[in-house]
Write an enzyme that holds these catalytic residues in place. Structure first.
Site, PDB file in Angstrom:
ATOM      1  N   HIS A  27       0.839  -1.207   0.000  1.00  0.00           N
ATOM      2  CA  HIS A  27       0.000   0.000   0.000  1.00  0.00           C
ATOM      3  C   HIS A  27       0.870   1.252   0.000  1.00  0.00           C
ATOM      4  CE1 HIS A  27      -3.023  -2.616   2.428  1.00  0.00           C
ATOM      5  NE2 HIS A  27      -3.574  -2.411   1.247  1.00  0.00           N
ATOM      6  N   LYS A  51     -17.916  -6.036   8.847  1.00  0.00           N
ATOM      7  CA  LYS A  51     -16.694  -6.854   8.924  1.00  0.00           C
ATOM      8  C   LYS A  51     -15.754  -6.284   9.983  1.00  0.00           C
ATOM      9  CE  LYS A  51     -13.094  -8.659   5.939  1.00  0.00           C
ATOM     10  NZ  LYS A  51     -12.375  -8.364   4.706  1.00  0.00           N
ATOM     11  N   ARG A 100      -1.750  -5.884  -8.458  1.00  0.00           N
ATOM     12  CA  ARG A 100      -0.684  -6.827  -8.112  1.00  0.00           C
ATOM     13  C   ARG A 100      -0.485  -7.879  -9.192  1.00  0.00           C
ATOM     14  NH1 ARG A 100      -3.320  -7.955  -2.379  1.00  0.00           N
ATOM     15  NH2 ARG A 100      -5.042  -7.924  -3.833  1.00  0.00           N
ATOM     16  N   SER A 137      -2.961  -7.502   3.182  1.00  0.00           N
ATOM     17  CA  SER A 137      -3.117  -7.356   4.637  1.00  0.00           C
ATOM     18  C   SER A 137      -3.516  -8.687   5.269  1.00  0.00           C
ATOM     19  CB  SER A 137      -4.183  -6.301   4.956  1.00  0.00           C
ATOM     20  OG  SER A 137      -3.804  -5.049   4.458  1.00  0.00           O
TER      21      SER A 137
END
Ligand code: PNS
Length: 169
Positions: A27, A51, A100, A137
């Site tokens: 990030h 969440k 990515r 993450s």
């Protein structure tokens, strides 16, 4: 005034959105690159009430502020609801996202097209530094949880916070 002079005086803004639970070196690489391309970069931390994350929103924001403090043109804010509304309220015409791998592309393209259709906001994709192309993450949390070494994957402040949260210090 019209023409290039007036355009040149406008502040160029972009947003890097995400959950950032917690921020990783991947990030940070995207935010750093955006901060070199734009006058002001907002890091928008999504509040997802359904969440529960490892870190509270305020903790995520504090960590991001700490690790981006040297950049000088990065602002960190929480948001809920639509990203395009966050953009509209702050006069932000561009979203900057890291890609990515090809597997990121499908969903990112859908979101970019939806966001553009909703409000005209553009999405700019930045290829992730290959060093971080496997990084997320979730993986960082999983590896840290089981005692794996993640010191090269997150900034030192995040490593410290993770170790503390996971009872590893
Ligand atoms: O780090 P993440 O969880 O992959 O980030 C996803 C995020 C926050 C960028 C995305 O879920 C988002 O933009 N959410 C805001 C809600 C919204 O605008 N949804 C419509 C997207 S087309």
């Amino acid at each position: 005034m019209t023409g290039p002079e007036s355009e040149g005086s406008q502040v160029r803004r972009a947003v890097c959105p995400g959950s950032f639970d917690p921020i990783t070196n991947g990030h940070l690489d995207i935010i750093a690159r955006a901060s070199r391309l734009y006058d002001e970069v907002y890091v928008a931390v999504m509040i997802n009430k359904s969440k529960k994350g490892l870190f509270e929103i305020d903790e995520r924001i504090e960590l991001i502020r700490t690790v981006t403090a040297d950049y000088g043109n990065v602002r960190v804010e929480a948001f809920h609801g639509l990203l395009v509304d966050f953009c509209k309220q702050r006069d932000i015409p561009a979203i900057v996202k890291g890609l990515r791998a090809v597997s990121d592309f499908d969903y990112e393209l859908q979101m970019a097209q939806m966001n553009n259709g909703l409000s005209g906001v553009e999405t700019l994709f930045v290829p992730t530094n290959p060093t971080y192309s496997f990084l997320s993450s979730s993986l960082v949390k999983e590896v840290a949880q089981w005692g794996g070494d993640i010191a090269h994957l997150v900034p030192p402040a995040v490593l410290e916070a993770l170790n503390k949260r996971l009872g590893k210090d």
